[in-house]
Design a protein around this motif. Sequence first.
Motif, PDB file in Angstrom:
ATOM      1  N   TYR A 111       0.836  -1.195   0.000  1.00  0.00           N
ATOM      2  CA  TYR A 111       0.000   0.000   0.000  1.00  0.00           C
ATOM      3  C   TYR A 111       0.877   1.254   0.000  1.00  0.00           C
ATOM      4  N   ARG A 112       1.931   1.231   0.834  1.00  0.00           N
ATOM      5  CA  ARG A 112       2.846   2.381   0.887  1.00  0.00           C
ATOM      6  C   ARG A 112       3.557   2.573  -0.452  1.00  0.00           C
ATOM      7  N   ASN A 113       3.930   1.475  -1.089  1.00  0.00           N
ATOM      8  CA  ASN A 113       4.579   1.559  -2.401  1.00  0.00           C
ATOM      9  C   ASN A 113       3.620   2.133  -3.442  1.00  0.00           C
ATOM     10  N   ALA A 114       2.363   1.733  -3.381  1.00  0.00           N
ATOM     11  CA  ALA A 114       1.361   2.272  -4.299  1.00  0.00           C
ATOM     12  C   ALA A 114       1.200   3.774  -4.086  1.00  0.00           C
ATOM     13  N   LEU A 115       1.205   4.202  -2.832  1.00  0.00           N
ATOM     14  CA  LEU A 115       1.082   5.629  -2.535  1.00  0.00           C
ATOM     15  C   LEU A 115       2.291   6.400  -3.077  1.00  0.00           C
ATOM     16  N   ARG A 116       3.488   5.868  -2.880  1.00  0.00           N
ATOM     17  CA  ARG A 116       4.682   6.544  -3.408  1.00  0.00           C
ATOM     18  C   ARG A 116       4.627   6.645  -4.933  1.00  0.00           C
ATOM     19  N   SER A 117       4.189   5.589  -5.563  1.00  0.00           N
ATOM     20  CA  SER A 117       4.061   5.604  -7.012  1.00  0.00           C
ATOM     21  C   SER A 117       3.015   6.633  -7.452  1.00  0.00           C
ATOM     22  N   ALA A 118       1.902   6.681  -6.751  1.00  0.00           N
ATOM     23  CA  ALA A 118       0.847   7.655  -7.053  1.00  0.00           C
ATOM     24  C   ALA A 118       1.355   9.086  -6.891  1.00  0.00           C
ATOM     25  N   GLU A 119       2.151   9.332  -5.860  1.00  0.00           N
ATOM     26  CA  GLU A 119       2.729  10.664  -5.650  1.00  0.00           C
ATOM     27  C   GLU A 119       3.597  11.069  -6.833  1.00  0.00           C
ATOM     28  N   THR A 120       4.366  10.130  -7.348  1.00  0.00           N
ATOM     29  CA  THR A 120       5.208  10.410  -8.510  1.00  0.00           C
ATOM     30  C   THR A 120       4.357  10.747  -9.723  1.00  0.00           C
ATOM     31  N   TYR A 121       3.318   9.955  -9.977  1.00  0.00           N
ATOM     32  CA  TYR A 121       2.445  10.217 -11.122  1.00  0.00           C
ATOM     33  C   TYR A 121       1.773  11.582 -11.004  1.00  0.00           C
ATOM     34  N   SER A 122       1.376  11.959  -9.804  1.00  0.00           N
ATOM     35  CA  SER A 122       0.724  13.248  -9.613  1.00  0.00           C
ATOM     36  C   SER A 122       1.717  14.402  -9.717  1.00  0.00           C
ATOM     37  N   ASP A 123       2.825  14.295  -9.018  1.00  0.00           N
ATOM     38  CA  ASP A 123       3.772  15.407  -8.927  1.00  0.00           C
ATOM     39  C   ASP A 123       4.594  15.624 -10.192  1.00  0.00           C
ATOM     40  N   MET A 124       4.932  14.558 -10.873  1.00  0.00           N
ATOM     41  CA  MET A 124       5.842  14.691 -12.010  1.00  0.00           C
ATOM     42  C   MET A 124       5.160  14.557 -13.365  1.00  0.00           C
ATOM     43  N   MET A 125       4.064  13.822 -13.396  1.00  0.00           N
ATOM     44  CA  MET A 125       3.376  13.619 -14.665  1.00  0.00           C
ATOM     45  C   MET A 125       2.016  14.311 -14.706  1.00  0.00           C
ATOM     46  N   HIS A 126       1.613  14.889 -13.581  1.00  0.00           N
ATOM     47  CA  HIS A 126       0.371  15.669 -13.490  1.00  0.00           C
ATOM     48  C   HIS A 126      -0.852  14.881 -13.966  1.00  0.00           C
ATOM     49  N   MET A 127      -0.976  13.671 -13.481  1.00  0.00           N
ATOM     50  CA  MET A 127      -2.067  12.805 -13.903  1.00  0.00           C
ATOM     51  C   MET A 127      -3.334  13.038 -13.087  1.00  0.00           C
ATOM     52  N   SER A 128      -4.461  12.643 -13.661  1.00  0.00           N
ATOM     53  CA  SER A 128      -5.756  12.724 -12.997  1.00  0.00           C
ATOM     54  C   SER A 128      -5.914  11.587 -11.988  1.00  0.00           C
ATOM     55  N   ASP A 186      -2.807  -4.322  -6.763  1.00  0.00           N
ATOM     56  CA  ASP A 186      -4.202  -4.738  -6.696  1.00  0.00           C
ATOM     57  C   ASP A 186      -5.070  -3.507  -6.420  1.00  0.00           C
ATOM     58  N   ALA A 187      -6.362  -3.663  -6.644  1.00  0.00           N
ATOM     59  CA  ALA A 187      -7.290  -2.530  -6.537  1.00  0.00           C
ATOM     60  C   ALA A 187      -7.298  -1.926  -5.134  1.00  0.00           C
ATOM     61  N   GLU A 188      -7.136  -2.746  -4.107  1.00  0.00           N
ATOM     62  CA  GLU A 188      -7.168  -2.236  -2.735  1.00  0.00           C
ATOM     63  C   GLU A 188      -5.958  -1.344  -2.454  1.00  0.00           C
ATOM     64  N   ALA A 189      -4.775  -1.753  -2.901  1.00  0.00           N
ATOM     65  CA  ALA A 189      -3.573  -0.940  -2.713  1.00  0.00           C
ATOM     66  C   ALA A 189      -3.689   0.368  -3.499  1.00  0.00           C
ATOM     67  N   ALA A 190      -4.213   0.286  -4.721  1.00  0.00           N
ATOM     68  CA  ALA A 190      -4.387   1.483  -5.549  1.00  0.00           C
ATOM     69  C   ALA A 190      -5.396   2.432  -4.915  1.00  0.00           C
ATOM     70  N   GLN A 191      -6.490   1.879  -4.369  1.00  0.00           N
ATOM     71  CA  GLN A 191      -7.494   2.737  -3.733  1.00  0.00           C
ATOM     72  C   GLN A 191      -6.933   3.393  -2.474  1.00  0.00           C
ATOM     73  N   TYR A 192      -6.133   2.661  -1.719  1.00  0.00           N
ATOM     74  CA  TYR A 192      -5.460   3.262  -0.561  1.00  0.00           C
ATOM     75  C   TYR A 192      -4.608   4.446  -1.021  1.00  0.00           C
ATOM     76  N   ALA A 193      -3.867   4.276  -2.092  1.00  0.00           N
ATOM     77  CA  ALA A 193      -3.015   5.346  -2.613  1.00  0.00           C
ATOM     78  C   ALA A 193      -3.848   6.560  -3.010  1.00  0.00           C
ATOM     79  N   ILE A 194      -4.926   6.332  -3.726  1.00  0.00           N
ATOM     80  CA  ILE A 194      -5.802   7.433  -4.159  1.00  0.00           C
ATOM     81  C   ILE A 194      -6.401   8.138  -2.940  1.00  0.00           C
ATOM     82  N   ASP A 195      -6.843   7.376  -1.969  1.00  0.00           N
ATOM     83  CA  ASP A 195      -7.477   7.955  -0.784  1.00  0.00           C
ATOM     84  C   ASP A 195      -6.510   8.757   0.081  1.00  0.00           C
ATOM     85  N   ASN A 196      -5.226   8.437   0.012  1.00  0.00           N
ATOM     86  CA  ASN A 196      -4.229   9.090   0.859  1.00  0.00           C
ATOM     87  C   ASN A 196      -3.296  10.026   0.103  1.00  0.00           C
ATOM     88  N   LEU A 197      -3.539  10.200  -1.157  1.00  0.00           N
ATOM     89  CA  LEU A 197      -2.720  11.071  -1.992  1.00  0.00           C
ATOM     90  C   LEU A 197      -3.136  12.527  -1.794  1.00  0.00           C
TER      91      LEU A 197
END
Length: 195
Positions: free
Chosen positions: A48-65, A82-93
Amino acid sequence: MKKGLKVFLTAAIVLSAVACSTSNDEVKEGAKEKVVETKEEPSVPKEYRNALRSAETYSDMMHMSKQGIFDQLTSEYGDQFDAEAAQYAIDNLDANYNENALKCGENYKKTMYMSKQGIYDQLTSEYGEKFTPEEAQYAIDNIKGDYLETALKSAKNYQENMSMSKDAIYDQLVSDYGEKFTAEEAQYAIDNLDN
């Protein structure tokens, strides 16, 4: 068929990354800041933490939706969380999706010479950036600069790279299947094409 789809999806992701990415200096600054800001929470699974870090990169550097990030995190051609890890990332981003849409839109205008309508459509497209209509409208309302000059750059690109006539360029600039510039913007481009 799967290989072709994989190549297409990879190309779409790369195009989005190029169109919406920031300069290397901004990336380096953002990465330094993230090292300080990221806190490890032992109660949260590492996945979950890895998904969040990846999401932060996509948001901060690639400006994704939000939807774009979720899809990239869960894609079999992307991060494969998996969907649960991705949703955790979205919810905590901590992301400002209006600003992401704006930066992405500015890059489309600057690098691909897109019209206001073209940018809006790309930002909201399910095959494009997947921003909400409200986020895309925020971008359109806040992109600085003149679309007359953008239409001219697009017209010059067609003239130099595709050897098109002025009439064909005009039609491409105003077409709903082409660039979607206004008639005024397209005429300005044609009138100033040889200057």
